[in-house]
Scaffold this motif. Structure first.
Motif, PDB file in Angstrom:
ATOM      1  N   GLN A   1    -107.788  -0.192  34.599  1.00 37.56           N
ATOM      2  CA  GLN A   1    -106.360  -0.485  34.500  1.00 37.56           C
ATOM      3  C   GLN A   1    -105.798  -0.788  35.883  1.00 37.56           C
ATOM      4  OE1 GLN A   1    -103.813   2.800  33.375  1.00 37.56           O
ATOM      5  NE2 GLN A   1    -102.179   1.434  32.648  1.00 37.56           N
ATOM      6  N   GLY A   2    -104.894  -1.749  35.897  1.00 38.78           N
ATOM      7  CA  GLY A   2    -104.159  -2.030  37.118  1.00 38.78           C
ATOM      8  C   GLY A   2    -102.670  -1.966  36.799  1.00 38.78           C
ATOM      9  N   ARG A   3    -101.978  -1.035  37.431  1.00 39.91           N
ATOM     10  CA  ARG A   3    -100.552  -0.845  37.109  1.00 39.91           C
ATOM     11  C   ARG A   3     -99.746  -0.933  38.397  1.00 39.91           C
ATOM     12  NH1 ARG A   3     -97.686   1.533  32.815  1.00 39.91           N
ATOM     13  NH2 ARG A   3     -95.746   2.590  33.428  1.00 39.91           N
ATOM     14  N   HIS A   4     -98.833  -1.880  38.441  1.00 38.10           N
ATOM     15  CA  HIS A   4     -97.986  -2.065  39.622  1.00 38.10           C
ATOM     16  C   HIS A   4     -96.531  -1.837  39.212  1.00 38.10           C
ATOM     17  CE1 HIS A   4     -96.433  -3.619  43.385  1.00 38.10           C
ATOM     18  NE2 HIS A   4     -95.681  -4.501  42.717  1.00 38.10           N
ATOM     19  N   LYS A   5     -95.923  -0.807  39.824  1.00 40.79           N
ATOM     20  CA  LYS A   5     -94.533  -0.471  39.492  1.00 40.79           C
ATOM     21  C   LYS A   5     -93.795  -0.132  40.773  1.00 40.79           C
ATOM     22  CE  LYS A   5     -91.712   2.559  36.580  1.00 40.79           C
ATOM     23  NZ  LYS A   5     -91.722   3.667  35.586  1.00 40.79           N
TER      24      LYS A   5
ATOM     25  N   VAL B   1    -102.007  -4.110  33.432  1.00 37.70           N
ATOM     26  CA  VAL B   1    -103.108  -4.822  32.781  1.00 37.70           C
ATOM     27  C   VAL B   1    -104.306  -3.909  32.590  1.00 37.70           C
ATOM     28  CG1 VAL B   1    -102.472  -7.111  33.649  1.00 37.70           C
ATOM     29  CG2 VAL B   1    -103.979  -5.667  35.014  1.00 37.70           C
ATOM     30  N   TRP B   2    -105.045  -4.216  31.537  1.00 40.17           N
ATOM     31  CA  TRP B   2    -106.364  -3.618  31.337  1.00 40.17           C
ATOM     32  C   TRP B   2    -107.380  -4.759  31.342  1.00 40.17           C
ATOM     33  CZ3 TRP B   2    -108.131   1.359  31.122  1.00 40.17           C
ATOM     34  CH2 TRP B   2    -107.152   2.368  31.078  1.00 40.17           C
ATOM     35  N   ILE B   3    -108.372  -4.636  32.192  1.00 32.24           N
ATOM     36  CA  ILE B   3    -109.346  -5.726  32.360  1.00 32.24           C
ATOM     37  C   ILE B   3    -110.760  -5.175  32.253  1.00 32.24           C
ATOM     38  CG2 ILE B   3    -110.214  -7.529  33.928  1.00 32.24           C
ATOM     39  CD1 ILE B   3    -107.426  -7.632  35.163  1.00 32.24           C
TER      40      ILE B   3
ATOM     41  N   ALA C   1    -100.941  -6.300  39.901  1.00 34.73           N
ATOM     42  CA  ALA C   1    -101.611  -5.417  38.940  1.00 34.73           C
ATOM     43  C   ALA C   1    -103.079  -5.821  38.771  1.00 34.73           C
ATOM     44  CB  ALA C   1    -100.880  -5.467  37.597  1.00 34.73           C
ATOM     45  N   ALA C   2    -103.325  -7.150  38.720  1.00 34.66           N
ATOM     46  CA  ALA C   2    -104.708  -7.629  38.581  1.00 34.66           C
ATOM     47  C   ALA C   2    -105.540  -7.237  39.798  1.00 34.66           C
ATOM     48  CB  ALA C   2    -104.714  -9.144  38.395  1.00 34.66           C
TER      49      ALA C   2
END
Length: 668
Positions: A469-473, A485-487, A559-560
């Motif tokens: 997971q990549g989470r940008h907040k 995102v989940w990649i 996020a990616a």
């Protein structure tokens, strides 16, 4: 200088191992004809042909030089080629302009590797060949031993023409076998003496006469009938054998004093083929072939050329067959070592020079139609590479420009910018070659550089599949930033990132897919282990979330990137190195040593094939990182007899112990 027709011109290349005396032999020829006042010495930089500053400094030839010598109603263009292996391109230049070759051999050293290679190259080029065994004033010189070795290697083509009479290891006189006369020498001054009674003289003359007899049926009948040949028949037979390649005449003497050089000069004038015999066209339209280029920052480019047909003179306009562009010939000149002499016209078969041609390189053919082409000259490929760095900031353009100019002068130099390592890479034939290039770069173009071992273009990849997971907040007043995102990351067979999306239900809006892909692609440029580009990765966007107000392309790009770093770190990342396919041509007797060296470089032998001249082709695969000094090692192991090529094949995982060292160095 007067004009000569093609049948009065002889273009002769002088070849041989370094220090064999070929440059001094040219000086001795010039002295014997009164063109110069004394015979120079390579040791003190006083020879006519070693006029370049680098040659004077190094006391040896590093460039091809030409001298237009007028003799008795003949013109000899003497072409002196370097003997050092690092300047083998000069041999290619010389042979492309010559009609014949003289190979100098030291009576002390005998048939060396350089002499063997010169003979093979001359024969491959279809040139007539003669040998001059010199330095016979040395107590360690053995003419007859050298003759035996030549005969053992090349068989019945070896034909003595001028031989020494030796008594108590001292040369007492020289015998011209074509006349059966003996002479002593005080320098180039000859005094005829009584012909000594010697078994060696009788044996050598028999060899010569038998060789002559084999060139013509009538001569053969006369020989077996016990009749003597006239001198005219001897010269006619020798000339025919030399032209066909069935006879390689052998001469001897002392270059530094000029002893027996006049006999050599007279004989090659009679026997070696004229330029007329190598002309491929009787066309009267002008055409020329450029066989050498000299780059000069002040006077511009100087092109050495051979006229293939017609006449070349000032204001002649010719088309370059390579570019299709028209070139205007300015004044033309004859070459006399480091000097030029103005000429009204250069005739077919002759050699000259012209300054300031535009986009004209070594190997180009210029003609009236633009459709004439000479035989292609195959130059040896560079085998040693270095990275070039400026000593002074701001000199990058000067260095690049200067090296490119020098590569126009020397086809065996390669200059390229490695876009991955951002290094300027100079490749040449060896350490001395690179040293000369760098010295000329400084003296001619004022650029001082530092040399380093080129960086290796490693790669990174992954060996297992993961989901990350990549989470940008980020909230900082006003609109925030949000991307989630989940990649899934998995190995694949691709040099570039493979991106797919399998998002259901609008978890991530389609308009953000390009931003996710861009974030991933940018992340592959710098791997997680040592910062090298990542390859062989498939990334599939499978899920995520967004905010109707705070989400943006930048948010999903970030996020990616976060997902990439997290996922790749846990996907068993590995370092990969470039592997090259290596092909080495090596003499049978040195095969074991060469294979041993390849094994030390972590190489694998995958095949061997027998080749001509008792050689073996060894095929292997070797890490590029281990090959930086392979050229030097081969030169040392095989005394310059081996040659090799290496081409990139693929990437393979770096052994763990070596990988850890590379990663540690990258972190430092």
């Amino acid at each position: 200088m007067k004009q000569y027709s093609a049948n009065q011109i002889k273009n002769i290349a002088f070849l041989g191992h370094s220090s064999s005396g070929k440059t001094t032999l040219v000086d001795a020829l010039l002295y014997s004809y009164g063109a110069i006042e004394r015979i120079g010495k390579s040791a003190d930089g006083s020879t006519v042909m070693d006029f370049d500053a680098e040659e004077k400094k190094r006391k040896c030839s590093v460039s091809t030089a030409v001298y237009a010598l007028e003799t008795d109603n003949l013109k000899l263009n003497l072409i002196d080629a370097p003997g050092l292996f690092d300047f083998a391109g000069g041999i290619c230049e010389a042979l492309s302009a010559a009609d014949s070759a003289v190979i100098a051999i030291s009576g002390k050293s005998g048939l060396t590797v350089g002499a063997k290679q010169a003979f093979e190259k001359a024969k491959e080029a279809g040139k007539s060949v003669a040998f001059f065994i010199g330095k016979l004033d040395s107590s360690h010189a053995h003419f007859y031993q050298v003759i035996s070795i030549l005969t053992a290697n090349y068989g019945s083509v070896i034909c003595p023409v001028v031989i020494p009479f030796v008594e108590n290891d001292v040369v007492k006189c020289y015998v011209d076998l074509t006349e059966n006369k003996a002479y002593t020498y005080d320098g180039i001054k000859a005094t005829e003496v009584a012909l000594p009674q010697s078994a060696e003289i009788e044996q050598m003359r028999s060899i010569m006469l038998e060789a002559i007899a084999s060139t013509d049926e009538e001569l053969m009948e006369k020989y077996f009938g016990g009749e003597e040949f006239t001198r005219e028949e001897i010269i006619t037979g020798l000339r025919a054998g030399v032209k066909s390649g069935d006879i390689c005449p052998v001469y001897c003497g002392v270059q530094q004093t000029g002893d027996a050089v006049p006999l050599f000069a007279k004989s090659i004038s009679e026997l070696m083929p004229s330029a007329e015999e190598s002309l491929k066209s009787n066309d009267d339209k002008p055409a020329l072939f450029v066989f050498k280029t000299i780059a000069d920052p002040f006077v511009g480019k100087l092109s050495y050329f051979k006229v293939l047909s017609g006449q070349v003179k000032a204001d002649t306009r010719l088309k370059n067959n390579r570019t299709g562009e028209e070139e205007r010939i300015s004044k033309v000149m004859w070459l006399k070592g480091g000097k030029q002499e103005d000429a009204d016209v250069i005739n077919a078969g002759d050699i000259g020079s012209v300054a300031k041609l535009g986009d004209v390189l070594t190997g180009d053919t210029l003609s009236a139609s633009g459709e004439v082409s000479a035989d292609e000259v195959i130059f040896p490929l560079p085998s040693l590479s270095v990275a070039v760095y400026p000593v002074k900031k701001g000199d990058e353009e000067k260095i690049s420009s200067g090296l490119n100019r020098l590569s126009e002068e020397d086809p065996t130099i390669s200059v390229a910018m490695d876009n991955e390592t951002h290094e300027l890479i100079l490749s040449a034939l060896g350490e001395q070659h690179i040293d000369v290039v760098i010295s000329r770069l400084k003296s001619k173009f004022g650029a001082d550089v530092e040399l380093k071992q080129p960086k290796v273009a490693y790669r990174e990849t992954i060996r297992k599949s993961v989901k990350a997971q990549g989470r940008h907040k980020k909230q900082s007043g006003g609109h925030g930033q949000f991307g989630d995102v989940w990649i899934e990351f998995e190995p694949c067979d691709s040099d570039e990132l493979v991106f797919e999306e399998k998002v259901f239900g609008g978890a991530v809006p389609k308009n953000f897919f390009p931003a996710v892909e861009k974030g991933l692609r940018e992340s592959t440029q710098k791997g997680v282990l040592a910062g090298y580009p990542m390859v062989g990765i498939k990334a599939t966007l499978v899920d995520g979330s967004y905010h109707p107000v705070d989400s943006s392309e930048m948010s999903f790009k970030m996020a990616a990137s976060i997902a990439f770093k997290e996922g790749v770190t846990n996907a068993n990342p590995v370092l990969m190195e470039p592997i090259g396919t290596l092909k080495v041509l090596v003499p049978d007797e040195m095969l074991g040593d060469v294979i041993g060296d390849i094994n030390k470089r972590r190489g694998r032998i995958i095949g061997m094939n027998p080749a001509a001249n008792k050689m073996q082709e060894v095929i292997g695969e070797v890490p590029i990182s281990e090959m930086h000094d392979f050229s030097t090692a081969m030169r040392s192991i095989t005394q310059g007899t081996a040659s090799f090529t290496i081409e990139f094949a693929r990437y393979e995982d770096v052994p763990n112990q070596i990988a850890q060292k590379i990663i540690a160095e990258a972190k430092e």
